[in-house]
Enzyme design. Structure first.
Site, short mmCIF file in Angstrom:
data_model
loop_
_atom_site.label_atom_id
_atom_site.label_comp_id
_atom_site.label_asym_id
_atom_site.label_seq_id
_atom_site.Cartn_x
_atom_site.Cartn_y
_atom_site.Cartn_z
N GLU A 94 0.86 -1.20 0.00
CA GLU A 94 0.00 0.00 0.00
C GLU A 94 0.89 1.24 0.00
O GLU A 94 1.72 1.44 0.91
CB GLU A 94 -0.95 0.03 1.20
CG GLU A 94 -1.84 1.28 1.15
CD GLU A 94 -3.05 1.25 2.06
OE1 GLU A 94 -3.46 0.17 2.52
OE2 GLU A 94 -3.60 2.35 2.31
N GLU A 119 4.70 5.07 3.94
CA GLU A 119 4.12 6.38 4.27
C GLU A 119 5.22 7.26 4.87
O GLU A 119 5.73 6.98 5.95
CB GLU A 119 2.97 6.21 5.27
CG GLU A 119 2.33 7.52 5.74
CD GLU A 119 1.91 8.43 4.59
OE1 GLU A 119 0.98 8.08 3.85
OE2 GLU A 119 2.53 9.51 4.43
N ASP A 168 -1.93 12.10 -3.37
CA ASP A 168 -2.02 13.58 -3.46
C ASP A 168 -2.32 13.97 -4.91
O ASP A 168 -1.57 13.58 -5.82
CB ASP A 168 -0.70 14.21 -3.00
CG ASP A 168 -0.42 13.91 -1.53
OD1 ASP A 168 -1.35 14.06 -0.71
OD2 ASP A 168 0.71 13.50 -1.21
N LYS A 172 -2.73 21.54 -9.72
CA LYS A 172 -2.21 22.59 -10.61
C LYS A 172 -1.35 21.97 -11.71
O LYS A 172 -0.52 21.10 -11.42
CB LYS A 172 -1.36 23.59 -9.83
CG LYS A 172 -2.19 24.42 -8.85
CD LYS A 172 -1.30 25.40 -8.12
CE LYS A 172 -2.14 26.16 -7.11
NZ LYS A 172 -1.38 26.63 -5.97
N ASP A 204 -10.64 11.10 -5.57
CA ASP A 204 -11.87 11.89 -5.67
C ASP A 204 -11.62 13.15 -6.48
O ASP A 204 -12.43 14.07 -6.48
CB ASP A 204 -12.41 12.24 -4.27
CG ASP A 204 -11.39 13.02 -3.43
OD1 ASP A 204 -10.28 13.28 -3.93
OD2 ASP A 204 -11.72 13.35 -2.28
N THR A 242 -11.05 5.00 3.35
CA THR A 242 -9.86 5.50 4.05
C THR A 242 -10.24 6.79 4.78
O THR A 242 -11.29 7.39 4.54
CB THR A 242 -8.73 5.81 3.06
OG1 THR A 242 -9.14 6.92 2.26
CG2 THR A 242 -8.39 4.62 2.19
N TYR A 244 -8.86 9.70 4.43
CA TYR A 244 -8.91 10.81 3.48
C TYR A 244 -10.24 10.81 2.74
O TYR A 244 -10.88 11.84 2.58
CB TYR A 244 -7.74 10.69 2.50
CG TYR A 244 -7.70 11.80 1.48
CD1 TYR A 244 -7.01 12.98 1.74
CD2 TYR A 244 -8.37 11.68 0.27
CE1 TYR A 244 -6.97 14.01 0.81
CE2 TYR A 244 -8.35 12.71 -0.67
CZ TYR A 244 -7.65 13.87 -0.39
OH TYR A 244 -7.62 14.89 -1.31
N GLU A 245 -10.66 9.65 2.32
CA GLU A 245 -11.93 9.55 1.59
C GLU A 245 -13.09 10.04 2.45
O GLU A 245 -13.99 10.74 1.96
CB GLU A 245 -12.16 8.09 1.19
CG GLU A 245 -13.46 7.88 0.45
CD GLU A 245 -13.77 6.40 0.23
OE1 GLU A 245 -12.86 5.56 0.36
OE2 GLU A 245 -14.93 6.11 -0.05
C1 LIG Z 1 -4.01 12.38 0.32
S1 LIG Z 1 -3.11 11.33 1.36
C2 LIG Z 1 -4.09 9.84 1.38
C3 LIG Z 1 -3.70 8.91 2.50
C4 LIG Z 1 -4.49 7.58 2.56
N1 LIG Z 1 -4.22 6.76 1.41
C5 LIG Z 1 -5.96 7.84 2.69
O1 LIG Z 1 -6.69 7.65 1.69
O2 LIG Z 1 -6.41 8.25 3.80
C6 LIG Z 1 -1.74 10.81 0.32
C7 LIG Z 1 -0.64 10.17 1.12
O3 LIG Z 1 0.38 9.70 0.25
C8 LIG Z 1 1.63 9.89 0.90
N2 LIG Z 1 2.70 9.90 -0.12
C9 LIG Z 1 3.00 10.90 -0.96
N3 LIG Z 1 4.05 10.55 -1.74
C10 LIG Z 1 4.40 9.30 -1.35
C11 LIG Z 1 5.41 8.40 -1.78
N4 LIG Z 1 6.29 8.72 -2.76
N5 LIG Z 1 5.50 7.20 -1.15
C12 LIG Z 1 4.63 6.87 -0.18
N6 LIG Z 1 3.65 7.67 0.25
C13 LIG Z 1 3.53 8.87 -0.33
C14 LIG Z 1 1.45 11.20 1.64
O4 LIG Z 1 2.37 11.35 2.71
C15 LIG Z 1 0.03 11.13 2.10
O5 LIG Z 1 -0.10 10.59 3.41
#
Ligand SMILES: C[S@@+](CC[C@H](N)C(=O)[O-])C[C@H]1O[C@@H](n2cnc3c(N)ncnc32)[C@H](O)[C@@H]1O
Length: 261
Positions: A94, A119, A168, A172, A204, A242, A244-245
C-alpha cells in the site's frame, strides 16, 4: 525527490516512544532484490516496552526524531528479516497509507498475506503504530519513507497486489509532474507485479482520475477491469473507506482496478 509533508503537528512523548521502540519491530529492512516474503520471517514479537514517561513520570525530553536510524537504510542479507521459512504466501503493497486504516483492515482479513505499507508522513506512521501497540498485527511491515525505494528494491514479478488510494492529486498543471502516477512509475509497477496481480487506485479528484486512466489505458501491461460505470463508481466489498476519503474533500470517488497482464 519526495513531494509532500514529512512532519505535521508536534509529536507527544508517547508518539516519539512508538517511533523509537515499536517502529523498529515493524520497519521494513530493505534488501535489494530479495523475495519480499522474506521481510515477514520471523514476525515481529509485538512486545512493546512502556515509555519511561508511563513508568516513572519521565517527561520524554531528549528523545528526538533525529535519534532514529535513517528510515529505509539498507541492511545486510543476514538480517533476521532476510532468513528463515516464508510465513506468508504473497506480499501486497500500500503506497501512502495515511493513518493505516485500510492497511490494518486488509492485513486483518488475510493472515497469509504480508502487507507492506509505505508512508513518509511521520504523524500517519504513529497513528498506525498506536494501533499496532494495542493490537499487534504480525503480517504488516512499515516503510516510513518513499514507496519508490521499495519498488526499486523489489525483484521482478514479486507483488500480488498494489494499493494507491487517494494519492495527493497535485491539481495545478505545473505540479502534475509530482503525481505518483507517471508512465515511468507504471513501467516499474509492471515490472514488480506478478502476472494477474491487481492494482487498486482511488481518487476523488476528477482530473487525477482522468490523468491516471489515460496512462493505465496506454500502458501495454495493465488492463482496466471495469465493464460499466457501476464497476468504478461503487466500492467493492473488500475495499474499506480511508480516512482521506471520509473527509469528502472533492467529488465522488472513483475506484479503479487494473490487472497486470
Ligand atoms: C491524500 S493522502 C491519502 C492517505 C491515505 N491513502 C488515505 O486515503 O487516507 C496521500 C498520502 O500519500 C503519501 N505519499 C505521498 N508521496 C508518497 C510516496 N512517494 N511514497 C509513499 N507515500 C507517499 C502522503 O504522505 C500522504 O499521506
Amino acid at each position: 525527490m519526495l513531494y509532500g509533508r514529512r512532519k505535521g503537528p508536534k509529536l507527544s512523548a508517547h508518539q516519539r516512544h512508538l517511533l523509537d521502540h515499536l517502529l523498529p519491530q515493524f520497519e521494513l529492512q530493505l534488501n535489494s532484490g530479495a523475495d519480499p516474503r522474506a521481510y515477514f520471517s520471523p514476525p515481529p514479537c509485538g512486545e512493546v516496552e512502556k515509555p519511561q514517561a508511563q513508568r516513572s513520570g519521565f517527561s520524554g525530553g531528549g528523545i528526538t526524531l533525529d535519534d532514529r536510524p535513517p528510515p529505509g537504510s539498507l541492511r545486510s542479507p543476514t538480517s533476521p528479516q532476510g532468513g528463515g521459512k516464508f510465513q506468508v504466501d504473497d506480499v501486497w503493497l500500500e503506497i501512502g497509507f495515511g493513518g493505516g486504516e485500510h492497511l490494518i483492515w486488509q492485513a486483518q482479513q488475510r493472515a497469509n498475506i504480508g502487507i507492506i505499507g509505505a508512508e513518509p508522513y511521520v504523524n500517519g506512521v504513529v497513528k498506525l503504530l498506536a494501533h499496532l501497540e494495542s493490537a499487534p498485527i504480525p503480517n504488516i511491515r512499515i516503510h516510513s519513507c518513499d514507496a519508490r525505494e521499495i519498488i526499486e528494491a523489489l525483484p521482478d514479478a514479486s507483488l500480488g497486489r498494489t494499493f494507491i488510494l487517494f494519492p495527493d492529486p497535485w491539481p495545478k498543471a505545473r505540479h502534475h509532474k509530482r503525481r505518483f502516477i507517471q508512465m515511468e512509475m507504471l513501467n516499474e509497477l509492471a515490472r514488480v507485479m506478478k502476472p494477474g496481480a491487481e492494482l487498486r487506485f482511488a481518487s476523488d479528484d476528477a482530473g487525477y482520475v482522468e490523468w491516471s486512466l489515460e496512462r493505465f489505458m496506454a500502458h501495454p501491461s495493465f488492463e482496466w477491469t471495469a465493464t460499466n460505470v457501476a464497476d468504478w463508481l461503487s466500492r467493492p466489498a473488500d475495499w474499506p473507506p480511508t480516512r482521506y476519503e471520509a473527509k469528502k474533500l472533492h467529488g465522488k470517488p472513483a475506484f479503479l482496478r487494473f490487472l497486470r497482464r
